[in-house]
Write a protein that holds these residues in place. Sequence first.
Motif, mmCIF file in Angstrom:
data_model
loop_
_atom_site.group_PDB
_atom_site.id
_atom_site.type_symbol
_atom_site.label_atom_id
_atom_site.label_comp_id
_atom_site.label_asym_id
_atom_site.label_seq_id
_atom_site.Cartn_x
_atom_site.Cartn_y
_atom_site.Cartn_z
ATOM 1 N N SER A 292 0.914 -1.357 0.050
ATOM 2 C CA SER A 292 0.008 -0.075 0.003
ATOM 3 C C SER A 292 1.067 1.249 -0.094
ATOM 4 O O SER A 292 2.125 1.385 0.734
ATOM 5 C CB SER A 292 -0.930 -0.067 1.342
ATOM 6 N N GLU B 95 1.474 5.853 -1.659
ATOM 7 C CA GLU B 95 1.767 6.398 -2.814
ATOM 8 C C GLU B 95 3.084 6.059 -3.523
ATOM 9 O O GLU B 95 3.289 6.115 -4.809
ATOM 10 C CB GLU B 95 1.678 8.023 -2.366
ATOM 11 N N GLY C 28 -6.854 5.558 -5.022
ATOM 12 C CA GLY C 28 -6.383 6.364 -6.242
ATOM 13 C C GLY C 28 -5.230 5.844 -6.656
ATOM 14 O O GLY C 28 -4.863 5.839 -7.950
ATOM 15 N N THR D 84 -12.213 2.340 -3.540
ATOM 16 C CA THR D 84 -12.521 1.833 -2.191
ATOM 17 C C THR D 84 -12.383 2.902 -1.240
ATOM 18 O O THR D 84 -12.354 2.798 -0.047
ATOM 19 C CB THR D 84 -11.829 0.321 -1.751
ATOM 20 N N THR D 85 -11.766 4.068 -1.609
ATOM 21 C CA THR D 85 -11.612 5.453 -0.752
ATOM 22 C C THR D 85 -12.492 6.495 -1.464
ATOM 23 O O THR D 85 -13.015 6.280 -2.383
ATOM 24 C CB THR D 85 -10.136 5.868 -0.843
ATOM 25 N N LYS E 12 5.122 13.814 -9.476
ATOM 26 C CA LYS E 12 4.062 13.111 -9.595
ATOM 27 C C LYS E 12 3.438 12.953 -10.900
ATOM 28 O O LYS E 12 3.404 14.193 -11.618
ATOM 29 C CB LYS E 12 3.337 14.062 -8.492
HETATM 30 N N1 LIG Z 1 -6.548 10.253 -11.597
HETATM 31 C C1 LIG Z 1 -7.199 11.322 -10.960
HETATM 32 O O1 LIG Z 1 -7.959 12.125 -11.627
HETATM 33 C C2 LIG Z 1 -6.597 11.450 -9.530
HETATM 34 C C3 LIG Z 1 -7.580 12.468 -8.730
HETATM 35 C C4 LIG Z 1 -7.183 12.518 -7.463
HETATM 36 C C5 LIG Z 1 -6.445 11.828 -6.742
HETATM 37 N N2 LIG Z 1 -5.549 10.913 -7.760
HETATM 38 C C6 LIG Z 1 -4.450 10.002 -7.024
HETATM 39 O O2 LIG Z 1 -5.001 9.115 -6.196
HETATM 40 C C7 LIG Z 1 -3.956 8.735 -5.172
HETATM 41 C C8 LIG Z 1 -4.678 9.125 -3.897
HETATM 42 O O3 LIG Z 1 -5.904 8.153 -3.787
HETATM 43 P P1 LIG Z 1 -6.286 7.685 -2.206
HETATM 44 O O4 LIG Z 1 -6.519 9.053 -1.481
HETATM 45 O O5 LIG Z 1 -7.435 6.867 -2.523
HETATM 46 O O6 LIG Z 1 -5.040 7.097 -1.524
HETATM 47 P P2 LIG Z 1 -4.645 5.336 -1.710
HETATM 48 O O7 LIG Z 1 -4.909 4.759 -2.885
HETATM 49 O O8 LIG Z 1 -3.284 5.453 -1.154
HETATM 50 O O9 LIG Z 1 -5.426 4.966 -0.478
HETATM 51 C C9 LIG Z 1 -5.311 5.147 0.914
HETATM 52 C C10 LIG Z 1 -5.215 4.267 1.952
HETATM 53 O O10 LIG Z 1 -6.252 3.731 2.063
HETATM 54 C C11 LIG Z 1 -6.222 2.264 2.145
HETATM 55 N N3 LIG Z 1 -7.465 1.695 1.705
HETATM 56 C C12 LIG Z 1 -8.041 1.977 0.711
HETATM 57 N N4 LIG Z 1 -9.216 1.391 0.463
HETATM 58 C C13 LIG Z 1 -9.542 1.048 1.999
HETATM 59 C C14 LIG Z 1 -10.811 0.648 2.670
HETATM 60 N N5 LIG Z 1 -11.978 0.465 1.979
HETATM 61 N N6 LIG Z 1 -10.632 0.450 3.637
HETATM 62 C C15 LIG Z 1 -9.766 0.556 4.498
HETATM 63 N N7 LIG Z 1 -8.320 0.933 3.778
HETATM 64 C C16 LIG Z 1 -8.418 1.243 2.532
HETATM 65 C C17 LIG Z 1 -5.022 2.061 0.930
HETATM 66 O O11 LIG Z 1 -4.481 0.904 1.345
HETATM 67 C C18 LIG Z 1 -4.107 3.175 1.327
HETATM 68 O O12 LIG Z 1 -3.550 2.908 2.528
HETATM 69 C C19 LIG Z 1 -2.709 9.976 -5.425
HETATM 70 O O13 LIG Z 1 -1.830 9.142 -6.078
HETATM 71 C C20 LIG Z 1 -3.223 10.791 -6.456
HETATM 72 O O14 LIG Z 1 -2.415 11.356 -7.464
HETATM 73 C C21 LIG Z 1 -5.670 10.885 -9.058
#
Ligand SMILES: NC(=O)c1ccc[n+]([C@@H]2O[C@H](COP(=O)([O-])OP(=O)(O)OC[C@H]3O[C@@H](n4cnc5c(N)ncnc54)[C@H](O)[C@@H]3O)[C@@H](O)[C@H]2O)c1
Length: 365
Positions: free
Chosen positions: A73, A75, A107, A131-132, A153
């Motif tokens: 898990s 970034e 993400g 799932t977030t 990034k």
């Molecule tokens: N493509 C786009 O348009 C866009 C837009 C915004 C952000 N992003 C990207 O998204 C990323 C950030 O996404 P994020 O905030 O989801 O971070 P992430 O994917 O790292 O998830 C955050 C944490 O939550 C945990 N997790 C995920 N789902 C869970 C659940 N249901 N229950 C318990 N734990 C869970 C993960 O293992 C991780 O530790 C960055 O890389 C950012 O650049 C992309």
Amino acid sequence: MESQKLSFSRHHSYEIFLGSEILPELVGKLSRMGFHRRTLVVTNDVVAKWYLEPLTAELKKRNFEVQSIILPSGEAEKNLQNANRIYSQMIAFDIDRGSPLITLGGGVIGDLGGFVASTFKRGIPYIQFPTTLMAMVDASVGGKVAVNLPEGKNLVGSFYQPWLVGMDLSTLKTLPLAQLAYGLVECVKHAVLADPPYFKFIMKSRSEIKNKDIGVLQRLVRRSIHIKKAIVEEDEFEKGKRALLNMGNTFGHALEVLGEYRRFHHGEAVGLGILFALGMAKELGILKEDYSEAINEFLNDFDLPRKMGKEFHPNDIFEAMLRDKKRNQEEIRLVLPVALGQAEIKAVPASELKELLNAVIMNLY
Ligand SMILES: NC(=O)c1ccc[n+]([C@@H]2O[C@H](COP(=O)([O-])OP(=O)(O)OC[C@H]3O[C@@H](n4cnc5c(N)ncnc54)[C@H](O)[C@@H]3O)[C@@H](O)[C@H]2O)c1
């Protein structure tokens, strides 16, 4: 289960499905889309623990042959090395252009898996199960996929729309409150860009959000998708209006890079980025309505940082901002707030930025 359809002129349209405890329905939809019956699920160790087995079981019920790849898990894992690992497993599993790749996670997994799907054999279908809250309201809407380089990034990526997005809000029950708050920052960003009543709704629903009231979360996700959808449908490839969604990102990305993706989560960095944008707009004299107090209160309420720490030197921030993508020759395009619900894109010459930066970031130490 409700849905919102996104339509793009050059490619196809796809639907985002939204509801609680909807995994069987989602997999049912997916199984009727005519894909080859072999699929790879990309996920991470935290998410796999909760949700991989139920997803795999549903897929198998629908006659899919399933393999999964479980990454660590965080970034720092959104990189080309992991993209290579996924390519190798897809080749070994004989994934062809009719087989979907499924991302199950936040993400990071969505961006990485989407990037792999967009490049493997010149593009295979991909399905996102975010799932977030961050992935539901932002990362899985609009088709930006990418990996990070040590230099910056999302520096390698593309625009590649998924075939289907399925958001099961019940997965948010296991999401730590801090992670929920990071996603909420994006909701706040959508609200301050386009929808003052939505901003008021978020502010007044803070305790329900903390209690993960599914009804309130569903309203947030629905509203944010709606705002982002309207923008990305009009400007899929970020030639104009879509850049508004980058409010707080150029500064936020600089903090993420300087902190080696470990010091600040993306959501924390964007929260600071919104404060930075407000400070910059004030400094440039374009801010008609200053809502930084409300933002500060919100960040404080959700234990999000309002200061970045002394270790971030203005020169380093300046250099990192210059390396970010939103740069054109010697100018940086910043998204700056004008009033609640209104923002504009302003090109700031690099030389001017350096001076302004010194003044603005003083408030963030
Ligand atoms: N493509 C786009 O348009 C866009 C837009 C915004 C952000 N992003 C990207 O998204 C990323 C950030 O996404 P994020 O905030 O989801 O971070 P992430 O994917 O790292 O998830 C955050 C944490 O939550 C945990 N997790 C995920 N789902 C869970 C659940 N249901 N229950 C318990 N734990 C869970 C993960 O293992 C991780 O530790 C960055 O890389 C950012 O650049 C992309």
